[in-house]
Design an enzyme around this catalytic site. Structure first.
Site, PDB file in Angstrom:
ATOM      1  N   LYS A 160      27.934  67.565  12.081  1.00 34.45           N
ATOM      2  CA  LYS A 160      26.706  66.907  12.122  1.00 34.45           C
ATOM      3  C   LYS A 160      26.352  66.173  10.686  1.00 34.45           C
ATOM      4  O   LYS A 160      25.800  65.109  10.825  1.00 34.45           O
ATOM      5  CB  LYS A 160      25.601  67.661  12.504  1.00 34.45           C
ATOM      6  CG  LYS A 160      25.464  68.086  14.093  1.00 34.45           C
ATOM      7  CD  LYS A 160      24.431  69.222  14.319  1.00 34.45           C
ATOM      8  CE  LYS A 160      24.873  69.731  15.720  1.00 34.45           C
ATOM      9  NZ  LYS A 160      23.581  70.265  16.272  1.00 34.45           N
ATOM     10  N   ASP A 189      18.547  66.390  18.085  1.00 32.29           N
ATOM     11  CA  ASP A 189      17.952  67.702  17.815  1.00 32.29           C
ATOM     12  C   ASP A 189      16.806  68.025  17.593  1.00 32.29           C
ATOM     13  O   ASP A 189      15.884  68.692  17.834  1.00 32.29           O
ATOM     14  CB  ASP A 189      19.046  68.267  16.830  1.00 32.29           C
ATOM     15  CG  ASP A 189      20.515  68.506  17.042  1.00 32.29           C
ATOM     16  OD1 ASP A 189      20.662  68.755  18.517  1.00 32.29           O
ATOM     17  OD2 ASP A 189      21.365  68.540  16.311  1.00 32.29           O
ATOM     18  N   GLY A 231      19.529  77.205   7.147  1.00 36.37           N
ATOM     19  CA  GLY A 231      20.722  76.519   7.339  1.00 36.37           C
ATOM     20  C   GLY A 231      20.409  75.158   7.775  1.00 36.37           C
ATOM     21  O   GLY A 231      19.412  74.748   7.823  1.00 36.37           O
ATOM     22  N   THR A 280      19.415  83.565   1.768  1.00 38.74           N
ATOM     23  CA  THR A 280      19.716  82.745   0.581  1.00 38.74           C
ATOM     24  C   THR A 280      18.496  82.284   0.239  1.00 38.74           C
ATOM     25  O   THR A 280      18.144  81.190   0.647  1.00 38.74           O
ATOM     26  CB  THR A 280      20.919  81.974   0.719  1.00 38.74           C
ATOM     27  OG1 THR A 280      22.183  82.598   1.354  1.00 38.74           O
ATOM     28  CG2 THR A 280      21.453  81.312  -0.607  1.00 38.74           C
TER      29      THR A 280
HETATM   30  P1  ATR Z   1      23.241  76.186  11.724  1.00 41.44           P
HETATM   31  O1  ATR Z   1      24.031  74.891  11.481  1.00 41.44           O
HETATM   32  O2  ATR Z   1      23.425  76.943  12.885  1.00 41.44           O
HETATM   33  O3  ATR Z   1      21.937  76.421  11.094  1.00 41.44           O
HETATM   34  P2  ATR Z   1      24.248  77.553   9.260  1.00 41.44           P
HETATM   35  O4  ATR Z   1      23.743  76.281   8.477  1.00 41.44           O
HETATM   36  O5  ATR Z   1      25.413  78.286   8.863  1.00 41.44           O
HETATM   37  O6  ATR Z   1      24.305  77.350  10.905  1.00 41.44           O
HETATM   38  O7  ATR Z   1      23.042  78.476   9.054  1.00 41.44           O
HETATM   39  C1  ATR Z   1      22.870  79.868   9.494  1.00 41.44           C
HETATM   40  C2  ATR Z   1      21.555  80.479   9.223  1.00 41.44           C
HETATM   41  O8  ATR Z   1      21.637  81.707   9.590  1.00 41.44           O
HETATM   42  C3  ATR Z   1      21.223  80.506   7.800  1.00 41.44           C
HETATM   43  O9  ATR Z   1      19.980  80.760   7.382  1.00 41.44           O
HETATM   44  C4  ATR Z   1      21.854  81.954   7.237  1.00 41.44           C
HETATM   45  O10 ATR Z   1      21.431  82.322   6.008  1.00 41.44           O
HETATM   46  P3  ATR Z   1      22.057  81.887   4.810  1.00 41.44           P
HETATM   47  O11 ATR Z   1      21.571  80.435   4.217  1.00 41.44           O
HETATM   48  O12 ATR Z   1      21.600  82.821   3.653  1.00 41.44           O
HETATM   49  O13 ATR Z   1      23.629  81.976   4.912  1.00 41.44           O
HETATM   50  C5  ATR Z   1      21.702  82.810   8.490  1.00 41.44           C
HETATM   51  N1  ATR Z   1      22.257  83.835   8.646  1.00 41.44           N
HETATM   52  C6  ATR Z   1      23.601  83.846   8.945  1.00 41.44           C
HETATM   53  N2  ATR Z   1      24.079  85.187   8.936  1.00 41.44           N
HETATM   54  C7  ATR Z   1      23.133  85.963   8.485  1.00 41.44           C
HETATM   55  C8  ATR Z   1      23.093  87.479   8.176  1.00 41.44           C
HETATM   56  N3  ATR Z   1      23.929  87.974   8.350  1.00 41.44           N
HETATM   57  N4  ATR Z   1      21.937  87.695   7.688  1.00 41.44           N
HETATM   58  C9  ATR Z   1      20.739  87.029   7.430  1.00 41.44           C
HETATM   59  N5  ATR Z   1      20.975  85.730   7.637  1.00 41.44           N
HETATM   60  C10 ATR Z   1      22.093  85.129   8.204  1.00 41.44           C
END
Ligand code: ATR
Length: 325
Positions: free
Chosen positions: A95, A152, A179, A203
């Protein structure tokens, strides 16, 4: 091993009956195509939803899915235009990459910084009007272009309004995740006039960056990084937590008690009820999962391609069947 009688029977039936969907239109030399590109793609429910929508509109179109590696995305978009595809959907991880790969950006893609829908267009003179490529006879095309849209962001607002009956204007929202999906949700909610927004992300720096963007672009929304210490209207999960059975909850229940909220929305739709939604349900909140978002972004894409209102009920039915059986 020799073929069993029923195998032969099935083969002969296939031979006699080419692929036919509910619209009864067979694939032929005049069939036109759309596709979704992702990496991976095999779990996508978009083909089921979009083919049902196309059939309900009685369009001689089909919707396919391709696993396209990020390095091949530019070539794959150009290839689809060369084959006179109607349009594309793009999903993870394409995207953001596509913003720099399409020829033009609709305001929706420019504002939200991501492309999830592409429409191919053509013109028949060098300074003529751009029209959908599939409407222009091949030998009259002088120039083609790809235009990127984002469906979206609006789908998030439509989902909370229609599925939860939550009005964002002036509301208070706790958003979990910063994210790709979380960022767009935060910005779109702010654009819709949410009064207060709390951002929580594993994060923290990413949540800080999104908060900075909102302060600059939508100063009418008061944004805080961290948990609220007051009641909110909506808790929205935009993290990927809940997809896998072993996942932790996306929120820290020591930091925020769900009884302090009225609505819970989970962008995850598989499983239908995540542990987060189960907890919210038990706490008495009105809940909805991410199926609506998937549906509304797809319905809008079909409208962009066809110029006609999407048959939302047929698309919803097909989506539910594809995902939940
Ligand atoms: P998308 O496009 O679906 O948003 P992404 O950009 O990879 O995918 O974002 C995933 C989200 O889930 C992020 O907020 C991520 O947190 P980080 O920014 O810290 O990576 C969160 N996430 C994924 N796995 C996680 C975990 N085990 N614990 C807490 N947050 C998680």
């Amino acid at each position: 091993m020799p073929l069993a009688h029923w195998d032969l029977l099935r083969l002969s039936r296939l031979w006699d009956n080419p692929v036919v969907f509910s619209s009864e239109k067979v694939i032929s030399a005049t069939t036109r195509f759309c596709a979704v590109y992702g990496h991976p793609i095999k779990h996508s429910a978009s083909p089921a939803m979009q083919n049902a929508g196309m059939a309900a509109l009685d369009l001689p179109w089909r919707y396919l899915a391709f696993d396209v590696a990020p390095d091949d995305l530019g070539a794959a978009i150009k290839g689809a235009a060369a084959m006179r595809f109607i349009g594309l959907n793009l999903t993870v991880p394409h995207k953001l990459l596509a913003v720099d790969m399409v020829d033009d950006l609709d305001a929706s893609a420019r504002v939200w910084g991501a492309v999830n829908t592409v429409r191919f267009e053509a013109r028949t003179t060098v300074d003529g009007e751009w029209t959908p490529l599939h409407d222009v006879p091949a030998d009259e095309v002088v120039e083609t272009r790809s235009v990127g849209f984002n469906t979206d962001a609006d789908a998030i607002i439509q989902a909370v309004r229609e599925d939860l009956e939550f009005e964002p204007l002036g509301g208070k929202v706790l958003l979990l995740g910063a994210g790709g999906a979380g960022r767009v949700a935060a910005l779109r909610l702010a654009a819709e006039g949410v009064g207060r927004l709390w951002l929580v992300n594993r994060t923290k720096a990413k949540a800080e960056a999104v908060a900075g963007d909102i302060r600059q672009r939508f100063p009418g929304t008061h944004v805080t990084v961290g948990y609220p210490d007051e009641p909110v209207d909506l808790v929205l999960n935009a993290t990927s937590l809940g997809l896998k059975p072993e996942d932790a909850l996306p929120l820290d229940v020591e930091m925020f008690d769900l009884k302090q909220a009225r609505f819970a929305y989970d962008m995850v739709y598989r499983p239908a009820e995540t542990p987060f939604l189960e907890l919210a349900d038990k706490a008495g909140l009105k809940t909805a999962n991410g199926l609506g978002m998937l549906l509304y972004q797809g319905a809008k894409a079909l409208e962009i391609w066809s110029g006609r209102p999407a048959p939302v009920d047929a698309m919803r039915k097909a989506l539910k069947k594809a995902i939940y059986g």
